[in-house]
Motif scaffolding. Structure first.
Motif, mmCIF file in Angstrom:
data_model
loop_
_atom_site.group_PDB
_atom_site.id
_atom_site.type_symbol
_atom_site.label_atom_id
_atom_site.label_comp_id
_atom_site.label_asym_id
_atom_site.label_seq_id
_atom_site.Cartn_x
_atom_site.Cartn_y
_atom_site.Cartn_z
ATOM 1 N N GLN A 1 114.948 25.161 -84.244
ATOM 2 C CA GLN A 1 114.698 23.749 -83.942
ATOM 3 C C GLN A 1 114.215 23.559 -82.509
ATOM 4 O O GLN A 1 113.356 22.714 -82.240
ATOM 5 C CB GLN A 1 115.987 22.965 -84.171
ATOM 6 N N PHE B 1 119.423 28.360 -87.091
ATOM 7 C CA PHE B 1 118.683 27.141 -87.420
ATOM 8 C C PHE B 1 118.466 26.297 -86.160
ATOM 9 O O PHE B 1 117.380 25.763 -85.934
ATOM 10 C CB PHE B 1 119.439 26.319 -88.466
ATOM 11 N N HIS B 2 119.517 26.201 -85.346
ATOM 12 C CA HIS B 2 119.395 25.424 -84.117
ATOM 13 C C HIS B 2 118.406 26.082 -83.144
ATOM 14 O O HIS B 2 117.680 25.389 -82.422
ATOM 15 C CB HIS B 2 120.763 25.274 -83.459
ATOM 16 N N VAL C 1 118.578 20.233 -91.282
ATOM 17 C CA VAL C 1 119.705 21.041 -90.811
ATOM 18 C C VAL C 1 120.994 20.226 -90.844
ATOM 19 O O VAL C 1 122.067 20.746 -91.174
ATOM 20 C CB VAL C 1 119.424 21.586 -89.396
ATOM 21 N N GLU C 2 120.894 18.940 -90.540
ATOM 22 C CA GLU C 2 122.074 18.070 -90.640
ATOM 23 C C GLU C 2 122.549 17.981 -92.086
ATOM 24 O O GLU C 2 123.759 18.053 -92.358
ATOM 25 C CB GLU C 2 121.732 16.680 -90.099
ATOM 26 N N TRP D 1 106.802 25.906 -83.966
ATOM 27 C CA TRP D 1 106.227 24.767 -84.669
ATOM 28 C C TRP D 1 104.736 24.607 -84.424
ATOM 29 O O TRP D 1 104.097 23.714 -84.993
ATOM 30 C CB TRP D 1 106.981 23.496 -84.281
ATOM 31 N N PHE E 1 112.875 18.801 -89.646
ATOM 32 C CA PHE E 1 113.720 19.997 -89.729
ATOM 33 C C PHE E 1 115.131 19.683 -89.237
ATOM 34 O O PHE E 1 116.125 20.123 -89.835
ATOM 35 C CB PHE E 1 113.099 21.124 -88.901
ATOM 36 N N ARG E 2 115.246 18.948 -88.125
ATOM 37 C CA ARG E 2 116.563 18.603 -87.594
ATOM 38 C C ARG E 2 117.374 17.830 -88.630
ATOM 39 O O ARG E 2 118.572 18.094 -88.827
ATOM 40 C CB ARG E 2 116.421 17.779 -86.323
ATOM 41 N N HIS E 3 116.720 16.901 -89.327
ATOM 42 C CA HIS E 3 117.423 16.141 -90.353
ATOM 43 C C HIS E 3 117.852 17.036 -91.510
ATOM 44 O O HIS E 3 118.947 16.860 -92.066
ATOM 45 C CB HIS E 3 116.526 15.012 -90.878
ATOM 46 N N PRO F 1 109.381 19.285 -86.504
ATOM 47 C CA PRO F 1 110.699 19.611 -85.925
ATOM 48 C C PRO F 1 111.732 18.498 -86.149
ATOM 49 O O PRO F 1 112.926 18.786 -86.307
ATOM 50 C CB PRO F 1 110.398 19.786 -84.426
ATOM 51 N N THR G 1 105.455 21.431 -94.306
ATOM 52 C CA THR G 1 105.031 21.433 -92.904
ATOM 53 C C THR G 1 103.533 21.163 -92.837
ATOM 54 O O THR G 1 102.854 21.068 -93.862
ATOM 55 C CB THR G 1 105.364 22.771 -92.222
ATOM 56 N N GLN H 1 111.075 23.016 -96.599
ATOM 57 C CA GLN H 1 110.475 21.873 -95.907
ATOM 58 C C GLN H 1 108.964 21.933 -95.990
ATOM 59 O O GLN H 1 108.363 22.978 -95.730
ATOM 60 C CB GLN H 1 110.897 21.860 -94.432
#
Length: 387
Positions: free
Chosen positions: A73, A69-70, A46-47, A79, A42-44, A39, A28, A26
């Motif tokens: 997040q 990973f969660h 991880v999905e 971050w 990052f969530r996207h 963040p 940053t 990713q």
């Protein structure tokens, strides 16, 4: 501080085999407010990683491998210390987080081994270097390139003179010379000899020399050799001269920055260090291209991918030049070295240049990532043979 990213990092990741192996990259951002979006992105990712994991390995239980990973997040402090890129690798028994000084393309990959090509491009680039900021009693260390510079950890046992010398260091509570002869000795008067000699100052000078020797040894063994990077020295002129006289570091560049480290800010340090590094960078690339040309004339080099593939199996490749930011969706047949087109598409497709690089590294060869305008070929790779 930036964890040291070097060839050992790559080698460790390359030994991690076994499905599932997750790789997330990713871009940053260092500053506010841009980093507020990191963040969310990052969530996207991880999905996407979760979907790729379920698609590639539908029969597995995935909660344990995804849990770290969660946790990241939800970690707000994590971050707040971004650099230019982020790489995370996860699998059975490991979870590796690496901050990067270069931006990377967003990727979320589930495979049977870590996807290391973007790291190869960082580690093997020819423009990287380290900076040693040296004072008489402390050091700092930086690593970077023309675009970014970040502080990295120094060996703890030489971070300061006190740490290096311990109880053997001359006490600093008294200045000058014993028996009140400091002023006379500073003038060079004969009184110095009759009043007890230059013992105190001599010991302080010896402490500095012993400290510089310890620093040189520790940096050489624990930072320069593992990274293979050139080293730029930042110090006052007299300390530059003393350190260079005793240094055994063959990667220490002959030109340094003759300033007190405390008098230079981060922006100026990046600019001045690249001024020192640029001629070395150009010289190294030109040397590689000259070597390739000479070897090609002797039949000991090629830019033909099929020949390079078969030569990696025979362990013939000493140096592999790889074009930066180029992908070739193919792989090398392990039996005869022939090139096979990739069946997969997109992020999960094998990349020929990555595979060739890994094969060369595994056999002790050198891989150098070269800007497109400096490549001696149009195929994306050029190999110099051992024999």
């Amino acid at each position: 501080m930036l964890p040291t990213l070097n060839q050992d990092t790559i080698n460790r990741l390359m030994t991690r085999r076994g499905a599932p192996a997750l790789s997330l990259y990713q871009p940053t951002h260092r500053s506010f407010p841009e980093r507020q979006q990191d963040p969310i992105r990052f969530r996207h990712l991880v999905e996407r990683l979760t979907n790729a994991l379920r698609e590639q390995f539908p029969d597995g239980r995935h909660d344990s491998i995804l849990e770290p990973f969660h946790a990241i997040q939800a970690d707000h402090d994590f971050w707040n210390h971004n650099q230019d890129g982020l790489a995370i690798f996860a699998g059975e028994g490991y979870f590796d987080v690496i901050r990067l000084q270069r931006s990377v393309v967003e990727q979320a990959i589930a495979n049977d081994r870590p996807y290391v090509k973007p790291l190869l491009r960082v580690v093997q680039s020819a423009d990287r270097y380290q900076i040693l900021c040296l004072t008489r009693d402390a050091i700092r260390l930086f690593e970077g390139n023309r675009y970014a510079l970040d502080e990295i950890s120094v060996p703890e046992d030489v971070a300061t003179m006190e740490a290096a010398l311990g109880s053997e260091m001359t006490p600093r509570g008294q200045h000058g010379f014993p028996q009140g002869s400091g002023r006379a000795s500073e003038r060079g008067d004969a009184m110095q000899h009759s009043a007890g000699g230059g013992g105190k100052q001599d010991e302080i000078d010896k402490d500095q020399e012993r400290y510089f020797r310890a620093v040189d040894k520790a940096i050489l063994e624990q930072r320069t050799r593992p990274s293979g990077l050139p080293l730029i020295l930042v110090a006052l002129p007299e300390q530059q001269a003393q350190f260079r006289r005793l240094s055994h570091n063959d990667r220490l560049l002959p030109d340094g920055i003759e300033m007190a480290p405390g008098a230079i800010d981060s922006g100026e340090l990046k600019a001045k260090s690249w001024e020192v590094m640029l001629p070395q960078y150009i010289k190294r690339l030109e040397g590689l291209l000259d070597r390739y040309g000479e070897s090609h004339g002797q039949g000991l080099a090629t830019d033909q991918l099929e020949d390079i593939g078969s030569s990696t199996i025979g362990n013939r490749v000493a140096t592999l030049l790889v074009e930066a930011d180029r992908d070739i969706p193919a792989y090398v047949d392990s039996e005869d070295g022939s090139l096979m087109p990739a069946k997969e598409q997109g992020a999960n497709a094998p990349d020929l240049l990555e595979e060739l690089s890994i094969r060369v590294i595994e056999h002790g060869g050198e891989v150098i990532v070269v800007p497109p305008d400096r490549m001696p070929s149009r195929t994306g790779a050029a190999a110099i043979y051992r024999f």
